[in-house]
Design a protein around this motif. Structure first.
Motif, PDB file in Angstrom:
ATOM      1  N   ARG A 293       0.781  -1.060  -0.190  1.00 42.69           N
ATOM      2  CA  ARG A 293      -0.534  -0.188   0.079  1.00 42.69           C
ATOM      3  C   ARG A 293       0.966   1.141  -0.032  1.00 42.69           C
ATOM      4  O   ARG A 293       0.393   2.781  -0.259  1.00 42.69           O
ATOM      5  CB  ARG A 293      -0.708   0.609   1.299  1.00 42.69           C
ATOM      6  CG  ARG A 293      -2.004  -0.795   0.891  1.00 42.69           C
ATOM      7  CD  ARG A 293      -2.838  -0.810   2.331  1.00 42.69           C
ATOM      8  NE  ARG A 293      -3.729  -1.532   2.181  1.00 42.69           N
ATOM      9  CZ  ARG A 293      -4.943  -2.348   3.729  1.00 42.69           C
ATOM     10  NH1 ARG A 293      -4.904  -1.523   4.141  1.00 42.69           N
ATOM     11  NH2 ARG A 293      -5.684  -3.270   3.137  1.00 42.69           N
ATOM     12  N   THR A 350      -2.084   4.751  -2.311  1.00 44.42           N
ATOM     13  CA  THR A 350      -2.903   3.559  -1.481  1.00 44.42           C
ATOM     14  C   THR A 350      -3.500   3.220  -0.478  1.00 44.42           C
ATOM     15  O   THR A 350      -2.687   2.840   0.590  1.00 44.42           O
ATOM     16  CB  THR A 350      -2.618   2.429  -2.411  1.00 44.42           C
ATOM     17  OG1 THR A 350      -2.836   1.943  -4.129  1.00 44.42           O
ATOM     18  CG2 THR A 350      -4.224   1.428  -2.272  1.00 44.42           C
ATOM     19  N   SER A 352      -5.539   2.806   1.586  1.00 41.02           N
ATOM     20  CA  SER A 352      -6.262   1.784   2.112  1.00 41.02           C
ATOM     21  C   SER A 352      -7.007   1.202   1.152  1.00 41.02           C
ATOM     22  O   SER A 352      -6.613   1.227  -0.226  1.00 41.02           O
ATOM     23  CB  SER A 352      -7.459   2.680   3.259  1.00 41.02           C
ATOM     24  OG  SER A 352      -8.441   2.861   2.387  1.00 41.02           O
ATOM     25  N   SER A 353      -7.196  -0.165   1.607  1.00 48.70           N
ATOM     26  CA  SER A 353      -7.818  -1.132   0.992  1.00 48.70           C
ATOM     27  C   SER A 353      -8.601  -0.052  -0.572  1.00 48.70           C
ATOM     28  O   SER A 353      -9.206  -1.266  -1.331  1.00 48.70           O
ATOM     29  CB  SER A 353      -8.095  -2.287   0.704  1.00 48.70           C
ATOM     30  OG  SER A 353      -9.308  -2.502   2.517  1.00 48.70           O
ATOM     31  N   ARG A 354      -9.425   0.512   0.555  1.00 57.60           N
ATOM     32  CA  ARG A 354     -10.829   1.114  -0.577  1.00 57.60           C
ATOM     33  C   ARG A 354     -10.284   2.115  -1.050  1.00 57.60           C
ATOM     34  O   ARG A 354     -11.203   2.594  -1.896  1.00 57.60           O
ATOM     35  CB  ARG A 354     -11.467   1.451   0.426  1.00 57.60           C
ATOM     36  CG  ARG A 354     -12.819  -0.118   2.078  1.00 57.60           C
ATOM     37  CD  ARG A 354     -13.093   0.492   2.357  1.00 57.60           C
ATOM     38  NE  ARG A 354     -14.520   1.234   1.809  1.00 57.60           N
ATOM     39  CZ  ARG A 354     -15.380   2.390   2.579  1.00 57.60           C
ATOM     40  NH1 ARG A 354     -14.939   2.085   4.336  1.00 57.60           N
ATOM     41  NH2 ARG A 354     -16.399   2.969   2.387  1.00 57.60           N
ATOM     42  N   GLU A 356      -7.644   4.267  -3.943  1.00 57.80           N
ATOM     43  CA  GLU A 356      -6.382   4.500  -4.654  1.00 57.80           C
ATOM     44  C   GLU A 356      -6.712   5.604  -5.649  1.00 57.80           C
ATOM     45  O   GLU A 356      -7.796   6.277  -6.239  1.00 57.80           O
ATOM     46  CB  GLU A 356      -6.842   3.428  -6.152  1.00 57.80           C
ATOM     47  CG  GLU A 356      -4.872   3.174  -6.736  1.00 57.80           C
ATOM     48  CD  GLU A 356      -5.024   1.796  -7.496  1.00 57.80           C
ATOM     49  OE1 GLU A 356      -3.961   2.030  -8.153  1.00 57.80           O
ATOM     50  OE2 GLU A 356      -5.645   0.992  -7.254  1.00 57.80           O
ATOM     51  N   ASP A 400     -13.783   2.269  -3.308  1.00 62.77           N
ATOM     52  CA  ASP A 400     -14.884   1.514  -3.424  1.00 62.77           C
ATOM     53  C   ASP A 400     -16.180   1.264  -1.978  1.00 62.77           C
ATOM     54  O   ASP A 400     -15.829   1.331  -0.806  1.00 62.77           O
ATOM     55  CB  ASP A 400     -14.368  -0.315  -2.382  1.00 62.77           C
ATOM     56  CG  ASP A 400     -13.159  -0.752  -3.764  1.00 62.77           C
ATOM     57  OD1 ASP A 400     -13.524   0.349  -5.144  1.00 62.77           O
ATOM     58  OD2 ASP A 400     -12.477  -1.836  -3.441  1.00 62.77           O
TER      59      ASP A 400
END
Length: 441
Positions: A293, A350, A352-354, A356, A400
């Motif tokens: 990340r 990035t 966080s995973s949600r 970008e 996301d």
């Protein structure tokens, strides 16, 4: 003694050690923007019951554009609403000889006086209708044959792509033969395809005047993926164009933090009565500052030859065939892998995973001063307007919102250089996109 063919097929079949090695090689994907091919089963598809897979995807997008616009050469402002719906149904039993896939797509335009074109509108049609025969579980040889209507990505998507950003999508009819299992150290894909002709309202039909044949290899090593290829494209429309395109795409990590992506292509053939010789190149070097990340900084160069002397009996402009362009060459959609010198710097974040975030700054020159700035419809046949097209800033945010919903925001602006200003192209172009994609089940 086993025949050479059986020995070769056995080599394509991974043993236990090879499987373990390639499991570790799952990280060997290209980090170049938008170049990772989509799997044959799209990401929005999931298992419904034993043997069956289903899925749907709906994308709604609003576009605001101003300045120099593709497909509208006069300076203008434009707002445009687009929807694209996809539905997938497949029969894919585990360890089965026979597999079946059907994918329908409906692409429409609303809220604009801009004329409908095959780039934006393709009302309810079949994007895929393919049958696959997998000989691996019957004859124990790693060969799969697909026939029917097919939409797919190949290589790094620069020459054959299943369109992601464009509202409509490339499709073909014909056959694909793939030799080699996943993850085998070497594989081969053979193509015999005829493009479909996109129609805004009627059903798409096979275009008998165009055909695409080819072979694409894939060699996986622990720190490198090598993809040599040959593509033959023949189009007999207003004039006869025949292209033999051969090249190699390779990518992989350099140590723990660095990565590279290279693609070189040579194209020979004919354009009408003219002899065709062209070349294209992409070279990229990136560095990630920490974990997966962490920010990634990259620099790359896109080059594609132009036609140095348009009035002679030789053609020199590279043809990108059925490749993608939006993310690779600019959000304004004015650039392509044709007559271009395009150095780029980019930063990917990035947090966080949600989320970008992509920041890309591009410089654009013509490779040939006398050839066209193709998509903008600008040209100085005397070559007196220079070659500097301008600079482009692109920003993209992907968020996301939910496991089944993604929000995508994009902004791009081309700041015109001397060539654009001297050939009547105005001060540049600006675009803004907002897209919401919902998928399931």
């Amino acid at each position: 003694m086993p025949s050479p063919l059986l020995l070769f097929l056995g080599w394509l079949t991974p043993n236990e050690a090879t499987v373990q090695t390639n499991k570790n090689d799952e990280r060997l994907r290209s980090f170049a923007v938008a170049t990772t091919p989509e799997a044959d089963i799209p990401a929005y598809v999931s298992a419904a019951s034993p043997g069956w897979i289903i899925g749907f995807e709906l994308r709604s997008r609003w576009e605001g554009r101003s300045g120099r616009l593709r497909d509208r050469p006069d300076s203008a402002e434009l707002t445009l609403g687009l929807t694209r719906a996809r539905v997938f149904l497949g029969l894919s039993p585990e360890r089965s000889f026979f597999r079946f896939s059907l994918e329908a797509q409906d692409a429409r335009q609303f809220g604009s006086d801009f004329p409908e074109t095959p780039l934006t509108v393709n009302e309810l049609d079949l994007l895929q209708l393919r049958i696959r025969f997998d000989f691996d579980h019957v004859l124990h040889v790693p060969i799969a044959v697909e026939i029917g209507r097919i939409s797919f990505d190949a290589l790094d998507r620069r020459l054959i792509a299943r369109n992601r950003f464009r509202n409509t999508t490339n499709a073909f009819e014909g056959a694909r033969v793939r030799i080699g299992r996943t993850p085998s150290p070497i594989a081969l894909e053979v193509l015999a395809l005829w493009p479909t002709e996109l129609r805004t309202e009627n059903l798409d039909t096979l275009d008998e005047n165009r055909r695409l044949f080819g072979a694409i290899g894939s060699i996986h090593r622990p720190q490198l993926v090598l993809e040599p290829y040959y593509l033959f494209y023949d189009a007999n429309t207003d004039r006869r164009n025949t292209f033999h395109t051969t090249g190699v795409h390779l990518f992989g990590p350099i140590g723990h933090r660095w990565d590279h992506d290279l693609h070189a292509a040579l194209q020979i053939g004919s354009v009408g009565e003219d002899l065709h010789r062209a070349f294209a190149f992409h070279g990229e070097l990136g560095r990630r500052f920490g974990s997966a990340r962490a920010p990634r900084v990259s620099a790359w160069l896109n080059y594609a030859s132009g036609d140095a002397e348009p009035d002679d009996s030789a053609s020199g402009r590279f043809d990108p065939l059925f490749g993608a362009s939006h993310m690779m060459y600019g959000f304004t959609d004015l650039m392509s892998w044709q007559n271009t010198i395009n150095p780029v710097i980019a930063v990917s974040l990035t947090p966080s995973s949600r989320f970008e975030l992509e920041l890309i700054y591009r410089f654009n020159w013509l490779a040939s001063a006398k050839d066209a700035f193709v998509r903008a419809g600008l040209r100085d046949p005397k070559g007196l307007s220079g070659t500097f097209i301008g600079q482009e800033l692109d920003v993209e945010l992907r968020w996301d919102l939910l496991p089944f919903a993604e929000l995508n925001l994009q902004y791009g602006e081309l700041f015109a250089g001397g060539f654009v200003e001297r050939t009547g192209g105005g001060s540049g172009a600006r675009v803004f996109y907002v897209a919401l994609t919902v998928s399931g089940p």
